[in-house]
Design a protein around this motif. Structure first.
Motif, mmCIF file in Angstrom:
data_model
loop_
_atom_site.group_PDB
_atom_site.id
_atom_site.type_symbol
_atom_site.label_atom_id
_atom_site.label_comp_id
_atom_site.label_asym_id
_atom_site.label_seq_id
_atom_site.Cartn_x
_atom_site.Cartn_y
_atom_site.Cartn_z
ATOM 1 N N SER A 116 11.330 -17.378 19.372
ATOM 2 C CA SER A 116 10.478 -17.543 20.554
ATOM 3 C C SER A 116 10.278 -19.011 20.924
ATOM 4 O O SER A 116 9.821 -19.322 22.027
ATOM 5 N N LEU A 117 10.622 -19.928 19.996
ATOM 6 C CA LEU A 117 10.562 -21.364 20.315
ATOM 7 C C LEU A 117 11.595 -21.728 21.379
ATOM 8 O O LEU A 117 11.463 -22.749 22.059
ATOM 9 N N LEU A 118 12.626 -20.893 21.487
ATOM 10 C CA LEU A 118 13.702 -21.178 22.433
ATOM 11 C C LEU A 118 13.485 -20.386 23.721
ATOM 12 O O LEU A 118 13.975 -19.269 23.875
ATOM 13 N N ASN A 119 12.704 -20.967 24.633
ATOM 14 C CA ASN A 119 12.587 -20.351 25.945
ATOM 15 C C ASN A 119 13.889 -20.562 26.711
ATOM 16 O O ASN A 119 14.815 -21.214 26.215
ATOM 17 N N TRP A 120 13.976 -20.024 27.913
ATOM 18 C CA TRP A 120 15.253 -20.106 28.615
ATOM 19 C C TRP A 120 15.652 -21.547 28.928
ATOM 20 O O TRP A 120 16.817 -21.911 28.813
ATOM 21 N N GLN A 121 14.708 -22.373 29.334
ATOM 22 C CA GLN A 121 15.047 -23.748 29.681
ATOM 23 C C GLN A 121 15.645 -24.484 28.488
ATOM 24 O O GLN A 121 16.620 -25.235 28.629
ATOM 25 N N ARG A 122 15.091 -24.265 27.308
ATOM 26 C CA ARG A 122 15.631 -24.915 26.113
ATOM 27 C C ARG A 122 17.012 -24.365 25.778
ATOM 28 O O ARG A 122 17.906 -25.118 25.377
ATOM 29 N N ARG A 123 17.212 -23.069 25.948
ATOM 30 C CA ARG A 123 18.523 -22.477 25.671
ATOM 31 C C ARG A 123 19.564 -23.012 26.647
ATOM 32 O O ARG A 123 20.701 -23.320 26.257
ATOM 33 N N LYS A 166 25.636 -5.015 34.578
ATOM 34 C CA LYS A 166 24.370 -5.056 33.847
ATOM 35 C C LYS A 166 24.266 -6.310 32.979
ATOM 36 O O LYS A 166 23.738 -6.278 31.866
ATOM 37 N N GLY A 167 24.787 -7.421 33.483
ATOM 38 C CA GLY A 167 24.803 -8.644 32.690
ATOM 39 C C GLY A 167 23.435 -9.084 32.198
ATOM 40 O O GLY A 167 23.306 -9.605 31.078
ATOM 41 N N MET A 168 22.398 -8.847 33.004
ATOM 42 C CA MET A 168 21.058 -9.291 32.614
ATOM 43 C C MET A 168 20.518 -8.541 31.404
ATOM 44 O O MET A 168 19.567 -9.001 30.777
ATOM 45 N N ASP A 169 21.123 -7.410 31.078
ATOM 46 C CA ASP A 169 20.684 -6.674 29.892
ATOM 47 C C ASP A 169 21.027 -7.411 28.600
ATOM 48 O O ASP A 169 20.532 -7.045 27.527
ATOM 49 N N LEU A 170 21.856 -8.429 28.700
ATOM 50 C CA LEU A 170 22.276 -9.167 27.503
ATOM 51 C C LEU A 170 21.232 -10.166 27.037
ATOM 52 O O LEU A 170 21.238 -10.548 25.869
ATOM 53 N N ALA A 191 13.298 -12.313 23.290
ATOM 54 C CA ALA A 191 12.413 -13.392 22.850
ATOM 55 C C ALA A 191 12.243 -14.467 23.911
ATOM 56 O O ALA A 191 11.318 -15.269 23.837
ATOM 57 N N VAL A 192 13.122 -14.471 24.917
ATOM 58 C CA VAL A 192 13.017 -15.453 25.994
ATOM 59 C C VAL A 192 11.778 -15.194 26.843
ATOM 60 O O VAL A 192 11.173 -16.119 27.391
ATOM 61 N N GLY A 193 11.386 -13.942 26.939
ATOM 62 C CA GLY A 193 10.251 -13.601 27.788
ATOM 63 C C GLY A 193 10.690 -13.391 29.230
ATOM 64 O O GLY A 193 11.867 -13.167 29.512
ATOM 65 N N ASP A 194 9.742 -13.486 30.143
ATOM 66 C CA ASP A 194 10.030 -13.234 31.562
ATOM 67 C C ASP A 194 10.282 -14.504 32.360
ATOM 68 O O ASP A 194 10.592 -14.438 33.553
ATOM 69 N N SER A 195 10.121 -15.656 31.732
ATOM 70 C CA SER A 195 10.273 -16.925 32.459
ATOM 71 C C SER A 195 11.699 -17.441 32.318
ATOM 72 O O SER A 195 12.044 -18.145 31.360
#
Length: 439
Positions: free
Chosen positions: A211-218, A344-348, A352-356
């Protein structure tokens, strides 16, 4: 030395002879005897002093020669580096490899042992194919990471030399920095800058830390790794193929910035060289391209394949090796390919990223990842194209073709018995290819 002394003695005899001759002229035969005795005495004294000086000089020379043959561990370490590591052949590194360009400090064993509390288990950060990595703190307060090669392993020496040769010459914000090394007796250690968040896999595949890895960090990790790989392939002084790019070889600093590490398997390509072949396949299961695993053929596109696997792992939070969907026996690449074809790419994306997150960035990363893992090497993009696609919302991107991946719960790549018990996160060094079924 002796010749010089003899010359001096002869000159003295010549001068004495002149004195004798002149005195014979002035004083007659009575003074000749006295002058002759004086001349012979002085000349004999000069020759004797010269002989003594020569004997003393020769003895000191022999003593110094004996001392040179009995060097201490630190002196042998310097010889090892200067003769075998730092000063490399011009054939391999061309005119750019000047020894004065390298200022790689040598640490003594006691300093490293003190910094790591004598390599205590509490300081251990991890363990790889060639030894353990420890966290340490120097007396001045600087934190370091120490890779200690196993003394019982018959492997690792060439990888050690290779890493010192390469990483000491490379400077990029997305490459880990080598601070120095230690070579004493049977010990071989590399000293790196300490990375607070350790390796990417220790965060990405850990439920408690992912969960430390939000989307921006990834997304920043994906883009930073791409820039580091582009530097190796194109912008560095040497064209370098990493050959072992994986999540455990991406280190994260305090701000989660990625840095590529572990250059023990890397190879330098010449200016016009595009690919090479090897009988010794090295790499890690799940990251090796089909042409490399099957035929030992590696190139920049081999690294591109590994990068594509890494991208899909970062997006999904799942390992390619060992991942099998509940309703099939597809690995991560096969699962991502199926979702992409079904729209359905978004299903991947990892829960843990969450909704942001930015949906367009996510889909762009998935598409880039699938383009990188295409079965045919010539279909994969170069890293310069990858960086462009990742950072441009308007760049035209082709549709990916079938990826090169293995089916089945058991890997079709088998190691020999000596490596069969290695942990999956370790690098394998000998691979026997039995069958690879790509669809």
């Amino acid at each position: 030395m002796l010749g010089k002394l003899l010359t001096t003695g002869l000159a003295q005899l010549y001068r004495n002879g002149n004195i004798i001759t002149s005195q014979k002229t002035r004083n007659g035969d009575g003074g000749n005897t006295t002058a002759l005795i004086i001349g012979i005495t002085v000349s004999a004294g000069v020759l004797l002093l010269g002989l003594i000086a020569y004997v003393v000089w020769k003895r000191k020379a022999m003593q110094n020669k004996g001392k040179i043959g009995k060097k201490g561990p630190h002196e042998r370490s310097q010889d090892f580096l200067l003769n075998e590591v730092v000063i490399s052949s011009k054939k391999e590194f061309s005119a750019e490899s000047q020894p004065d360009e390298l200022e790689l400090p040598l640490f003594d064993f006691d300093t490293i042992a003190t910094a790591t509390d004598n390599f205590s288990d509490e300081k251990k950060l991890g363990q790889g194919g060639f030894g353990c990595v420890y966290m340490g703190r120097l007396v001045e307060g600087q934190e370091i990471a120490v890779k200690r090669l196993s003394k019982n392993s018959g492997q690792g020496t060439e990888e050690f030399k290779n890493e010192v040769r390469l990483i000491a010459r490379l400077q990029h914000r997305n490459l880990v920095r080598l601070l120095g090394c230690c070579i004493e007796m049977d010990e071989k250690m590399l000293v790196y800058e300490y990375m607070e968040h350790r390796s990417l896999d220790s965060v990405l595949f850990n439920k408690a830390r992912s969960s430390l890895l939000n989307w921006q960090r990834r997304f920043n990790i994906i883009c930073g790794t791409a820039r580091g790989l582009l530097y190796l392939h194109q912008d560095s002084r040497f064209r370098i193929i990493h050959r072992d790019l994986k999540a455990s070889n991406i280190l994260l600093d305090g701000e989660m910035n990625p840095k590529i590490s572990d250059f023990g398997m890397a190879r330098i390509f010449g200016g016009d060289q595009t690919e090479a072949n090897t009988k010794r396949v090295v790499g890690t299961y799940g990251y090796m391209s089909p042409e490399y695993a099957m035929d030992g053929l590696f190139s920049a596109k081999s690294d591109v394949f590994s990068f594509g696997v890494l991208v899909l792992e970062v997006v999904s939070g799942k390992k390619n090796r060992g991942f099998y969907h509940s309703n099939s026996e597809l690995n991560l690449l096969g699962h991502a390919w199926r979702l992409w074809k079904e729209g359905k790419g978004m299903d991947l994306i990892d829960s843990a990223v969450g909704d942001s997150y930015n949906a367009q960035e996510v889909l762009r990363c998935i598409q880039v990842g699938l383009l990188c893992v295409q079965e045919r090497a010539e279909d994969r993009p170069s890293m310069s194209t990858v960086v462009l696609m990742l950072n441009s919302e308007t760049a035209t991107m082709p549709q990916p073709k079938t990826p090169g991946f293995c089916l089945g719960r058991r890997s079709t790549l088998e190691t020999d018995s000596s490596n069969s018990k290695q942990d999956e996160s370790c690098t394998v060094n000998q691979v026997t290819v039995t069958m690879l079924d790509a669809r």
